[in-house]
Motif scaffolding. Structure first.
Motif, PDB file in Angstrom:
ATOM      1  N   ALA A 107       0.831  -1.206   0.000  1.00 26.86           N
ATOM      2  CA  ALA A 107       0.000   0.000   0.000  1.00 26.86           C
ATOM      3  C   ALA A 107       0.869   1.259   0.000  1.00 26.86           C
ATOM      4  CB  ALA A 107      -0.930  -0.009   1.211  1.00 26.86           C
ATOM      5  N   SER A 123      -5.733  -4.289   1.769  1.00 23.71           N
ATOM      6  CA  SER A 123      -4.971  -3.330   0.972  1.00 23.71           C
ATOM      7  C   SER A 123      -5.829  -2.117   0.620  1.00 23.71           C
ATOM      8  CB  SER A 123      -4.474  -4.012  -0.306  1.00 23.71           C
ATOM      9  OG  SER A 123      -3.779  -3.102  -1.122  1.00 23.71           O
ATOM     10  N   THR A 137      -5.008   1.723   1.644  1.00 22.63           N
ATOM     11  CA  THR A 137      -4.896   2.715   0.573  1.00 22.63           C
ATOM     12  C   THR A 137      -5.834   3.889   0.813  1.00 22.63           C
ATOM     13  OG1 THR A 137      -4.301   0.971  -1.006  1.00 22.63           O
ATOM     14  CG2 THR A 137      -5.082   3.059  -1.910  1.00 22.63           C
TER      15      THR A 137
END
Length: 442
Positions: free
Chosen positions: A303, A333, A337
């Motif tokens: 990430a 992830s 993010t």
């Protein structure tokens, strides 16, 4: 007591109320039985003793001296009855000392005559003694006092104990039968809340009301599943239909716009629209995920690699390489993010214009808690609970950038799908900190 009762589960409330009702019924039954049993038992006991006295009187009256001795011995051996002359010097204690014994004494006197004497002991010998006359001779008859004793406390204890045990078992069975359909309904509703619409309740229940509730719930689940399917199809269609003209706009801008700055602004706007479409698709993503052991450090590094522009954001992670959690790698992830993107947009340092993000972790029992902290202006405390609401933005200090307003809502929804939790707060020294709580992998 009422507040504690209302705080219990439905099963325990039903059990306690049924138990109290049945215990009150047992207490009323015991009192009624004792009241109804009192007088008949006293009369029956007096009749038995009076019969013994009359039989003894008749036998002594018509027996000669030799047979009288034999009769007295036979009564003593076989019937535990003692007959002996009553002397004027005999000392005795009255038998009528309670309501029950008073009733027996009155009944004996009414059957044997007013001169009858009932004593609980004679010359220090306890027992049930009845003084009567044969012609002008006075006699004592000693009978076994167990013949007329009322029901003992031990007997009452056994009876009431058995009744209470049966009451408790009956209450458990009844409460379970009443609450089992509600428990199944509650479990099915929790699965609906988590986005699983395949729960089906039994529609063949004997109880009409529960059967109708189950039928209604199943219809609702089918309708929600259809709505969810239609929404997914609609969003996919919207995404496709929007991206086609966006691609044409990008191509036309590249070919037709001469001004480089205008071209960059158009491209930036198109990228922003494309990113907003991605946010909508992420938020509308189906709720079912498969949880597997995931290496946290690896997912965090991936990430972080998406944010390489050190002039805008700098991310420092302090995680051991062996920390694993139960999660979906793609979802985790996406969570990280979105948190990094949220920090990049809204957590910039006021003086440098750069977002500094720190990723750390702690362990709490069977949980792993990841902390993502920026050093920006933070959020007003009263607005913290609203940050995970779709399309909600905080104060102006954190809304300098544009977006769909779905980033933290996506994070919260994704963590819920993975059985985790999101907690947002202001860090000491400034900045927003997001705590990601996930189950530790075995």
């Amino acid at each position: 007591m009422p507040r504690k009762l209302f705080g219990l589960s439905l099963f325990w409330r039903t059990f306690i109320l049924l138990g109290l009702l049945l215990i009150a019924g047992i207490a009323a039954w015991v009192q009624t039985f004792r009241a109804l049993e009192f007088e008949p038992r006293a009369v029956q006991a007096a009749q038995q003793i009076a019969s013994l006295v009359n039989l003894s009187r008749a036998g002594l009256r018509y027996a000669d001296s030799i047979n009288r001795v034999t009769l007295i011995k036979t009564l003593s051996d076989q019937e535990a009855i003692t007959l002996k002359p009553r002397e004027p010097s005999d000392k005795f204690e009255p038998y009528e000392v309670s309501r029950f014994t008073q009733a027996i004494g009155n009944e004996l006197k009414s059957r044997l005559g007013p001169t009858t004497v009932v004593a609980s002991s004679v010359n220090g010998t306890p027992g049930l003694w009845v003084g009567f006359q044969i012609e002008k001779d006075n006699y004592w008859l000693q009978a076994d006092s167990s013949r007329i004793e009322p029901m003992t406390g031990r007997t009452w204890f056994v009876w009431v104990g058995i009744a209470l045990i049966a009451t408790m078992l009956g209450s458990v069975i009844i409460a379970r039968l009443i609450n089992q359909p509600l428990k199944e309904l509650s479990f099915a509703a929790s699965r609906i809340r988590e986005g699983e619409y395949d729960s089906v309740l039994d529609e063949s229940m004997i109880t009409r009301e529960i059967r109708e509730v189950n039928q209604g719930f199943n219809r609702m689940a089918r309708e929600l599943a259809k709505v969810e399917e239609d929404r997914a199809v609609m969003l996919a269609g919207i995404s496709h239909d929007l991206r086609t003209p966006l691609a044409r706009l990008r191509l036309e801008a590249e070919m037709s716009v001469v001004d480089e700055e205008a071209k960059r602004n158009i491209a930036s706007d198109i990228d922003q629209l494309d990113a907003i479409i991605d946010k909508f698709m992420d938020y509308a993503r189906p709720g079912e995920v498969e949880l597997v052991p995931v290496n946290v450090s690896s997912v965090v590094d991936k990430a972080i690699s998406q944010f390489r522009d050190t002039k805008r954001i700098r991310i420092a992670a302090k995680l051991p390489i062996d920390t694993r959690v139960m999660a979906d790698e793609t979802e985790l992830s996406r969570v990280l993010t979105n948190l990094f993107e949220n920090a990049r947009r809204y957590g910039r340092n006021t003086y440098t214009g750069v977002t500094n993000v720190e990723v750390s972790y702690t362990r709490s029992g069977s949980w792993v808690i990841l902390s993502v902290r920026d050093h920006g202006p933070g959020v007003a405390p009263e607005k913290l609970p609203q940050l995970t609401t779709p399309f909600f933005r905080g104060d102006a200090a954190r809304t300098a950038a544009t977006g769909a307003g779905l980033g933290l809502a996506i994070v919260d929804k994704a963590l819920t799908r993975m059985g985790g939790e999101l907690e947002l707060g202001n860090a000491q020294g400034g900045g927003l900190v997001a705590h990601i709580k996930l189950k530790r992998a075995p």
